[in-house]
Design a protein around this motif. Structure first.
Motif, short mmCIF file in Angstrom:
data_model
loop_
_atom_site.label_atom_id
_atom_site.label_comp_id
_atom_site.label_asym_id
_atom_site.label_seq_id
_atom_site.Cartn_x
_atom_site.Cartn_y
_atom_site.Cartn_z
N ARG A 1236 1.16 -0.95 0.36
CA ARG A 1236 0.25 0.30 0.08
C ARG A 1236 0.79 1.24 0.05
NH1 ARG A 1236 -5.71 1.50 1.26
NH2 ARG A 1236 -5.52 -0.73 1.06
N CYS A 1240 0.68 4.48 -2.90
CA CYS A 1240 1.01 5.62 -2.59
C CYS A 1240 1.94 6.33 -3.10
CB CYS A 1240 0.82 6.03 -0.83
SG CYS A 1240 -0.87 6.01 -0.12
N SER A 1243 1.58 7.45 -5.95
CA SER A 1243 0.31 7.85 -7.46
C SER A 1243 0.33 9.36 -7.73
CB SER A 1243 -0.59 7.92 -6.02
OG SER A 1243 -2.03 8.62 -6.06
N LEU A 1272 -0.11 10.59 1.18
CA LEU A 1272 -0.14 9.97 1.05
C LEU A 1272 0.74 8.21 2.33
CD1 LEU A 1272 -0.72 10.87 -2.28
CD2 LEU A 1272 -2.59 9.66 -1.29
N LEU A 1294 -7.83 14.58 -1.77
CA LEU A 1294 -7.46 12.77 -0.95
C LEU A 1294 -8.70 12.30 -0.54
CD1 LEU A 1294 -5.96 14.37 2.38
CD2 LEU A 1294 -4.52 13.21 0.25
N TYR A 1298 -7.53 8.12 -2.52
CA TYR A 1298 -6.98 7.58 -1.18
C TYR A 1298 -8.31 6.01 -2.27
CZ TYR A 1298 -4.85 9.49 2.89
OH TYR A 1298 -3.79 9.45 3.59
N ASP A 1299 -9.14 6.75 -2.43
CA ASP A 1299 -10.07 5.81 -3.45
C ASP A 1299 -9.44 4.69 -4.67
OD1 ASP A 1299 -12.78 4.18 -3.40
OD2 ASP A 1299 -12.26 5.79 -5.54
N ASN A 1302 -7.20 2.19 -2.62
CA ASN A 1302 -8.06 1.02 -2.25
C ASN A 1302 -8.45 0.63 -3.29
OD1 ASN A 1302 -7.24 2.84 0.42
ND2 ASN A 1302 -9.72 3.07 0.66
N ILE A 1317 -13.55 4.95 2.68
CA ILE A 1317 -13.03 6.20 3.69
C ILE A 1317 -13.44 6.76 4.18
CG2 ILE A 1317 -11.80 8.45 3.09
CD1 ILE A 1317 -11.65 6.92 0.14
N GLN A 1468 -8.72 4.51 5.86
CA GLN A 1468 -8.14 6.16 6.50
C GLN A 1468 -9.91 6.77 6.27
OE1 GLN A 1468 -8.99 4.52 3.46
NE2 GLN A 1468 -6.11 4.85 2.04
N GLN A 1493 -4.63 5.12 8.26
CA GLN A 1493 -4.39 6.40 7.67
C GLN A 1493 -5.37 8.01 8.35
OE1 GLN A 1493 -2.78 5.87 3.80
NE2 GLN A 1493 -1.16 6.82 4.23
#
Length: 1771
Positions: A1236, A1240, A1243, A1272, A1294, A1298-1299, A1302, A1317, A1468, A1493
């Motif tokens: 993960r 991040c 990303s 992140l 964010l 984040y999505d 995930n 989230i 998150q 997170q």
């Protein structure tokens, strides 16, 4: 002696009086007088009087030859052989408190001290402390304001501007200066502000400069003057160095002490050592070293809830010009707690009561005892009958009486002797004992067992006391009288040698008076006959002196009878008083004839005429009904009941209110022929409401009695209350020093010597004695109150109180039994009455005021059982409940004034007959029987209900709330229960319960200080504290949360009152302490129907729980809810009030065969624990059920959930939550490598070009990119976003990023279940703002699946359910969900077509709507089963829906909901506006969902968390989790919202110049104003901001209402100016209404603006459409929003003469309020894009440093204007 308040002139019978012998001082020599005819006396039966007279001792002309030889003088002089008759029944003041007082006399203690050579220095308040103190800077360097010469020159040259005054300090920032110049029209000058008062002490003579009122001509009273002190002419306080003062600690700042003497408002004490240790509630205590210097001794910790128990002795050191208050040091701390000896110590300290005698005094007394004086030329009358009357335990006997029959001109008459111990025969002027007595001035007899005597005990209680069978020197005054008390000749004075044969107690004398016919006369009955004769004479003397006013009866209250018992022996007291008054009056005349210009007189000036006129106007016709003032001349008139008989003329238009209980007793007494009781109840003025108030007001306008020298003339030396001239004090030389002075004058007359004192000496002594006697009078009052309050603290008492005055703040009460208690303690403050609306003050044409209070309560009677709702109900019953008016005449009845006057007149007449008739039962019955025909007819006007009843019918519940009101008006009788609590180190009374109607009381105790009642004050702060383990974190935070919970729960509209609930209490042992625990048993069906939730759990929720219980019992400082339990024990004991915390709620269901009988049966058992500070329950309530009124005070959902989450934080596991709580800053820089994390790091920090096609979000700037990257890659990160920097956009991005991560983790198989989230915020508004941004900025093509989850109250507002409680509107209106978010709102989504449960849910909705619809008349029956089935359906639908979404948006509180946490899998957590959340609130979503997170987004320079408990805020509750980690934040430095000129001040003031304005292309900015498009309203064309100065007047809300919280402010003038500016922008500048925000910091001002604008716009049909887009908000509500134009009203205002030049922190907080909150000011200044208009009082606002700089900048830039704004529309 007794405090005498009688006032009529002594009436001397019209008989021939012999002329006074010019040769004064000759024993027994009198001129011959004209013979007068003897008249029979007393109109008594001849045989009765004959028997009485026969047994009197005859005055012998010479000593009988065969008289028994008397014991020698030496045989009766010593202490050991003194005999005291013990026939009495004990002391009048024999109470348990006396047993705590040491029996050792102060003389013996002093003697022992000096014999043991103890080196002890007594600390005496008001006197100098013998210390050496040299400040670091020389004292000479302290410059005075002006020297006396300069001040006198100012007075001489500018007498119109400067005035010589005496200052009286009313508070820290207010003083009243009385002008000392003759003929000045303005007698008083007000001074506002600590700086304007200068370094003055109370009573200083000062020079005051009068300030001009020109600026405020329209606003100030022209009769008032305002000024400032420019210098001090004379300061009595400064005459003494290092004065010791008794002080109390300030509630806000412990180092600021409040002197009780009010010599200075506050004194700042040394806290050098405590401050170094950062001990907030610690102060330094110092001691005097051997070298005379102060040195640190120890710390003293002030326990906050016990602050009022302490009294601090502080020595004044110095007062520098640069300091606001003088400096001092604490040298002793007195802690009274609940110990009577401690109370007495505090009293003695407070009133400077002397204790130990001086060393010289002790030595001199020993000499006096060793060499007693022998008789010389005194008249020896030891063989005659002389006796004393005093308290049974008194040993200091300074007066005796005798009555002998003698012949005068051949007729038997009476010779009355008043014998006063001759102190001057032993104590000589200037001796050590005399100096000690002068210093003490009077005796303080709190206890006869150990009183603080003026004379040392060997003198006052032995050789100078008129003890029985002891020879004593005396000065005797003889009165020759007939049987009617008429003087037959001039009284004469002799030095005598007497022997008292008996000491009577008042009780013994009263027994003789009460039953004279029962005495069996014999040769031994001389003493009893003497007592009866003196009683009859005293009765005639009272008649001559007082007329009908003699019938006035003093109040006898059985609740206080053990303390104030004089009334039980009232005739005995009257006997002594009459002869003492007559003697004092004669001695004054006697001395005035000899020494006219140097006699000390006891005086009382007449009340000011204006006060008398006001009193006459205020009391009106009631004054003629006052028994106390019958025959009293006032302003040319006389108070007389006959006037009312003439004026009324049988009309019944006027009424006299009488208490119902009193009237019932009067009627009963008439029926039982008990005239004594009838007379008492009719003639006791204070028993009747209007008469009681009139007497109280009469006493209040009276001037204080004083001693003055006779040289001041009759006008200044007469006695108003006694109505006498001259009058002095002579009869108590053992207890008053002025009496001793008078004795010396009498001896000088008898010895034909010069006066012993000069005129100047007498004047000086009188001034000192006046001050000390006034202090003694206050001591007596305080001692009485202390004893009463000690009783109240153990057993609160119920009283009928009279409403004295009403205003918008409180109702002032008068309780006759508690007279002398300051009004501040006997008030009903509206803020403690939990009113639902602002009280309404009404004035009647005749000038009377009344005020109406309103309540809205959830009130249920337990016997009202219901299980459903009937379908047959009118719409009115559902829509709104009726408002109930409670009966304001609950305790009174009205008597026609003419009938009352006629009845009172008959009582006078029969009392007169009783005074002149044989006192026997037959005669009394005969007199009372005639009263029946005069008994008035009472009228009982009922103006409302006497009892609250639940709004219900058979088998139905119409409404959960009962609205009711009560009217208060002067003279109204209300019932209150008085309790006592420490204040200033002493117990003080306060109103504990207010009785509204027969079945509803309001408890003021828990409303006043809920933290002390339901929780405990914590002294250890949590702010910036380092925690080492979870247990330490929980132990620190949970008590602080409990403080906040207690404070915020009070006044909640969800408080539930259950009448007649079943309660059981048991006593148990918990560790080393006794604990009272108990249970409340409730029927589940009863709770279900009424939606009663306890501990946040309904019956249905309890049933679903595994153990069917909700408990917090494992935590000693935690609770589920709070309880106030009230049970009426009996009429005498009042109401027992217990405060408790709920420990457990359990649903007990039937078992076995009972389940089949009734499966729904059971019992809700609420287990509680009484708080330690709660009063113990009476023994009759222990271990047995009893009915009680139970008030359930629920915690708020947010407080309960925060406490549950903190308590549930696991020691092991929850790695992220645990480390965030413990403040592990290394989390900010720690990354654990995993797939993960790799994603991040890979990303993007922004949307790709392809994704941007479906988004309106702008590209990141550099600071935004850094912030996103950190969020992140790290498990815990913070982003600070100042206004306009795009922190909401950052949150949206964010969520999107984040999505994506995930989804990829789930697709690649790294996550077995798709992670979600959680996006949270402090309020629904903040979350809705982000939700709308998600919908707007992210198109459907790229947007994650978003779900908005609201709380249950919002869901219910959108879809109302029958039987559910409709929210109260006391604080805020019902909130509904955002209509723009309907498509993503959970409770709307589950109803969308195609959803599995949608059809069934909609069926229920239609069914409920039909029932609730006001247009439908026929409704089907809805039961609780229907509602429960509906609830289950909704829960199932929501649970299924929650797991389908990528992003859940909700508040932090909702994030802790158990049903939500179970249904989602959160990875998150993003908390927006986290600077507005308390740390526990921020921890709720983190602990409840265990994320991996966490991102905190906010700005700690904007709004802070809102905390109700100020003490909890100071401990750190107002510090957000964001602020705790503020050292490691990602700062967004580019703002896009504000015009650069608007941003300039916030940028520099709040963000240290780091905030820049974007975008690079100015024309693209939303704030951009094209050239030529500038508004005409701006003073500077290109600078779109302005400050408009307005001198307004602020108003305050007294209670919490929907218009604002208690103390919320409004300013009508500012509101008018704001509306004027608003209309200019709309009409002249053509600005759309939706682009303007009208903003203020106060809800009361918001409501006023909205109301005024609504009224204005609705007047014009063309303008009425503007209301739809109108925005009027508070600063708090405006957070997160922006508008083109903002008009900001600051509200707070003061006239210029009240504004402080150097404001203190306390003054600023009080007078500026929210203005001192820099965070709120930052928000207010940063909401506008294109234009900002500020309206306020610049003179006041400049007292705040932030706004001072703002105004200075606006002035410099030409953006400051006065009230002539906006510009003229035609210019």
């Amino acid at each position: 002696m007794f405090l005498i308040t009688f006032y009529h002139l002594l009436h001397i019978a019209d008989v021939s009086i012999p002329e006074e012998d010019n040769t004064t001082g000759l024993k027994g020599k009198m001129k011959k007088s004209k013979k007068i005819k003897f008249k029979p006396a007393f109109d008594l039966d001849k045989s009765y009087w004959g028997r009485l007279y026969e047994h009197l001792e005859r005055h012998p002309q010479t000593k009988k030859e065969d008289a028994e030889e008397l014991p020698s003088f030496w045989d009766t002089y010593g202490i050991e052989d003194t005999y005291i008759d013990s026939a009495g029944d004990g002391s009048d003041s024999d109470t348990e408190e006396e047993n705590e007082i040491s029996p050792v006399s102060w003389f013996d203690a002093s003697k022992e001290r000096y014999e043991n050579d103890e080196d002890v220095t007594d600390i005496i308040v008001g006197e100098s402390l013998d210390i050496i103190y040299r400040p670091n800077d020389p004292v000479g360097a302290v410059k005075e304001e002006r020297n006396i010469g300069e001040l006198q020159e100012l007075l001489k040259m500018h007498h119109d501007k400067y005035k010589r005054c005496q200052i009286k300090l009313e508070g820290p920032h207010l003083a009243i200066c009385k002008v000392l110049e003759d003929g000045h029209t303005n007698q008083e000058i007000e001074i506002h502000g600590r700086g304007k008062c200068g370094r003055t002490f109370n009573g200083d003579e000062v020079v005051v400069e009068i300030l001009s009122n020109e600026k405020d001509d329209e606003e100030v009273d022209n009769d008032k003057m305002y000024g400032r002190v420019v210098g001090i002419l004379h300061s009595k306080f400064k005459e003494t160095d290092f004065t010791v003062m008794a002080c109390t600690s300030n509630s806000k700042e412990v180092h600021l002490m409040n002197p009780i003497c009010n010599s200075v408002p506050r004194i700042s004490v040394w806290r050098h050592f405590s401050r170094e240790k950062e001990k907030k509630y610690h102060i330094d205590v110092y001691k005097v070293g051997d070298d005379g210097r102060l040195s640190f001794r120890d710390y003293f910790e002030i326990v906050p809830e016990k602050r009022r128990c302490y009294l601090f002795l502080v020595v004044y050191l110095l007062w520098r010009p640069e300091f606001t208050y003088p400096q001092g040091a604490v040298i002793q701390v007195l802690d009274c707690r609940d110990n009577f000896q401690g109370y007495l110590h505090v009293l003695n300290t407070h009133f400077q009561v002397p204790g130990h005698y001086g060393k010289k005094t002790v030595s001199h007394v020993s000499e006096l005892i060793a060499s007693p004086r022998t008789p010389t030329d005194e008249e020896d009358i030891r063989h005659m009958t002389v006796f004393t009357i005093d308290n049974a335990d008194s040993r200091a006997l300074d007066d005796a009486l005798s009555v002998w029959k003698t012949k005068w001109e051949g007729v038997d008459v009476l010779l009355v002797g008043v014998h006063i111990t001759d102190v001057t025969s032993v104590v000589t002027k200037g001796s050590a004992v005399d100096k000690e007595a002068e210093k003490r001035a009077t005796s303080y007899l709190a206890s006869e067992r150990r009183g603080n005597h003026m004379m040392p005990e060997p003198l006052s209680q032995n050789i100078l006391s008129l003890l029985p069978n002891s020879d004593r020197f005396a000065i005797s005054v003889f009165f020759l009288m007939d049987e009617r008390g008429n003087l037959l000749k001039m009284p004469y004075v002799l030095r005598t040698f007497i022997r008292s044969c008996r000491m009577f107690s008042y009780q013994e004398v009263q027994a003789i008076i009460d039953d004279p016919a029962g005495l069996e006369y014999s040769k031994t009955m001389t003493l009893e006959s003497s007592v009866l004769t003196l009683h009859i004479l005293a009765r005639h003397l009272r008649k001559h002196r007082l007329g009908n006013a003699r019938f006035e009866a003093s109040l006898e209250d059985t609740k206080c009878i053990c303390i104030e018992n004089k009334n039980r022996n009232i005739d005995a007291h009257h006997l002594v008083e009459e002869f003492m008054i007559k003697t004092n009056n004669f001695i004054a005349s006697y001395l005035m004839d000899a020494f006219r210009h140097c006699v000390p007189l006891r005086c009382q000036s007449d009340p000011p005429e204006d006060k008398l006129k006001l009193w006459v106007k205020r009391e009106g016709y009631v004054k003629d009904f006052l028994v106390k003032l019958q025959g009293r001349p006032i302003l040319g008139g006389v108070c007389n009941i006959d006037y009312q008989l003439e004026e009324c003329n049988n009309t019944e238009e006027k009424f006299i209110p009488v208490q119902k209980a009193i009237w019932d007793e009067i009627r009963k007494a008439v029926e039982l022929q008990d005239f004594k009781k009838v007379r008492y109840m009719m003639c006791c003025d204070v028993l009747h409401p209007l008469q009681g108030l009139a007497i109280e007001h009469w006493m209040n306008i009276g001037e204080t009695a004083a001693y003055r020298c006779s040289s001041e003339g009759k006008k200044n030396t007469s006695h108003f209350s006694l109505n006498m001239f001259p009058y002095t004090h002579f009869t108590s030389p053992l207890r008053r020093y002025t009496d001793l002075i008078t004795h010396r004058f009498v001896r000088a007359v008898l010895d034909e010597e010069e006066p012993p004192y000069t005129q100047a000496e007498v004047s000086n002594i009188c001034a000192r004695m006046t001050e000390k006697h006034q202090r003694k009078k206050e001591f007596d009052r305080s001692y009485r109150i202390t004893r009463e309050c000690k009783m109240f603290s153990k057993s609160p008492c119920t009283f009928n109180a009279i409403v004295d005055n009403v205003n918008i703040w409180h109702v002032t009460l008068y309780i006759p039994s508690l007279r002398g208690i300051s009004f501040g303690r006997l008030e009903l403050p509206f803020n403690l009455l939990d009113c639902s609306g602002n009280p309404k003050l009404q004035r009647h044409p005749e000038g009377q005021k009344e005020i109406i209070c309103f309540w809205n309560k959830r009130f249920y009677r337990y016997e009202d059982q219901t299980d459903g709702i009937s379908g047959d109900r009118s719409s009115a019953e559902v829509s709104e409940p009726p408002r109930i008016l409670t009966d304001s005449n609950l305790h009174t009845t009205n008597i026609p004034s003419f009938q009352f006057a006629h009845f009172l007149k008959q009582v006078f007449k029969m009392s007169e007959e009783e005074d002149t008739a044989i006192s026997c039962a037959e005669d009394r019955q005969r007199m009372v029987s005639g009263l029946r025909s005069f008994l008035p007819c009472a009228k009982h006007p009922e103006k409302g209900t006497r009892k609250l009843v639940s709004n219900r019918r058979e088998n139905e519940m119409a409404w959960h709330y009962i609205e009711f009101s009560l009217t208060f008006s002067p003279g109204q009788v209300v019932r209150v229960q008085i309790h006592a609590e420490p204040d200033r180190g002493l117990p003080a009374p306060y109103v504990q319960l207010f009785h509204i109607c027969d079945n509803f009381d309001l408890c003021l105790t828990h409303m006043d200080d809920p933290v002390a009642i339901f929780a405990e004050y914590v002294s250890v702060p949590v702010k910036d504290r380092k925690f080492y383990c979870i247990q330490e974190y929980q132990k620190a935070w949970l008590p602080v949360l409990e403080m906040e919970s207690a404070a915020s729960s009070i006044g909640s509209e969800q408080t539930i009152v259950i009448d007649d609930a079943e309660v059981t209490i048991v006593k148990t042992q918990l560790g080393r302490r006794n604990v009272y625990a108990g249970t409340i048993s409730l029927d589940p069906n009863f709770c279900d129907v009424r939606q009663i939730e306890i501990g946040g759990k309904s019956v249905d929720m309890l049933e679903k729980m595994k153990l069917r219980e909700s408990s917090f019992s494992d935590l000693s400082y935690a609770s589920l809810d709070y309880l106030c339990i009230r049970h009426a024990v009996d009429k005498e004991s009042g109401v027992w009030v217990g405060h408790a915390i709920v420990r457990k709620v359990k649903l007990k269901k039937p078992v076995g065969r009972y389940v089949d009988i009734d499966p729904d049966a059971g019992t809700v058992i609420v287990t509680f624990e009484l708080r330690q500070n709660s009063r113990r329950p009476p023994s009759m309530l222990i271990d047995k059920p009893f009915g009680a009124t139970v008030e359930i005070i629920p915690k708020s959902q947010s407080d309960r959930r925060a406490a549950q989450m903190i308590a549930g934080l696991k020691v092991h596991g929850d790695y992220l939550a645990k480390n965030i709580a413990l403040g592990r800053f290394d989390l900010l820089n720690t990354r654990e490598w995993c797939r993960r994390l790799a994603l991040c790091m890979e990303s993007e920090t922004d949307l790709t070009d392809e994704e941007r096609r479906y988004s309106t979000a702008i590209i990141n700037n550099e600071s935004q990119t850094k912030a996103i990257r950190r969020a992140l890659e790290y498990p815990f990160s913070l982003i600070q976003g100042p206004p306009g920097t795009g922190k909401t956009t950052i949150g949206v991005k964010l969520v999107f990023l984040y999505d994506k991560i995930n989804k990829r983790m789930f697709q690649e198989g790294h996550d077995s279940k798709r992670k979600q989230i959680l996006f949270c915020g402090p309020s629904n508004k903040s979350v809705d703002l982000v939700a709308r941004s998600l919908l707007k900025k992210l198109g459907k093509e790229i947007r994650p699946k978003v779900l908005r989850v609201y709380g249950k109250s919002v869901e219910q507002a959108d879809f109302p359910v029958p039987l559910r409680i409709y929210a109260s509107n006391k604080r805020r209106k019902i909130q509904k969900s955002d209509p723009e978010l309907k498509e993503i709102t959970l409770h709307h989504v589950i109803r969308q077509d195609g959803k599995p449960h949608a059809t069934e849910i909609k069926d229920y909705d239609e069914k409920f709507n039909r029932y609730l619809s006001s247009s439908t008349t026929q409704r089907e029956k809805i039961t609780l089963k229907d509602v429960k089935a509906y609830d289950k359906l909704i829960n199932d639908a929501e649970k299924e829906e929650l797991e389908k979404y990528d992003v859940i948006l909700c508040t932090c509180i909702v994030a802790g909901r158990r049903s939500l946490c179970k249904a989602v899998t959160i990875h998150q957590v993003i908390i927006d506006e986290s600077g507005m959340c308390t740390e526990p609130q921020s921890m709720i979503p983190i602990i409840a969902n265990n994320p991996e997170q966490v991102v905190l987004i906010g700005d700690h320079r904007q709004l802070r968390p809102i905390v109700q408990c100020q003490e909890a805020a100071e401990l750190g509750l107002d510090q957000s989790l964001f602020q705790r980690y503020r050292a490691n934040i990602a700062f967004l430095n580019m703002q896009y919202r504000m015009h650069p000129e608007i941003c300039k001040f916030p940028r520099n003031q709040f963000y240290l110049g780091k905030l820049e304005t974007g975008p690079p292309s100015v024309e693209e900015a939303e704030w951009y104003i094209a050239p030529g498009k500038e508004l005409t309203i701006w003073p500077m064309k290109t600078n779109p901001k302005v400050f408009c100065h307005v001198d307004g007047e602020e108003e305050t809300l007294t209670v919490t209402t929907r218009d604002g919280r208690e103390m919320s402010k409004s300013n009508e003038k500012e509101a008018d100016k704001l509306i004027e500016v608003f209309m200019y922008l709309v009409q002249e500048e053509q600005i759309p209404v939706k682009d303007i925000n009208l903003m203020t910091q106060y809800n009361a001002q918001r409501s006023l603006i909205k109301r005024k604008l609504t009224d204005k716009l609705t007047e014009d049909p063309l303008l009425s459409t503007l209301l739809e887009d109108l925005t009027v908000q508070t600063v708090v509500a405006s957070q997160g929003s922006e508008w083109d134009y903002v008009i900001f009203s600051t509200v707070r205002s003061l006239p210029h003469y009240k504004i402080e030049s150097k404001p203190t922190i306390g003054w600023s907080k009080h007078n500026l309020g929210f203005i001192t909150d820099a965070n709120q000011i930052n928000v207010a200044l940063t909401r506008a894009r294109k234009g900002l208009i500020i309206i306020g009082n610049s003179d006041l606002l400049q007292c705040d440093q932030v706004l001072k700089q703002l105004i200075a900048m606006y002035r410099k830039e030409g953006c400051f204007v006065d009230s002539a704004f906006p510009p003229n529309r035609h210019s």
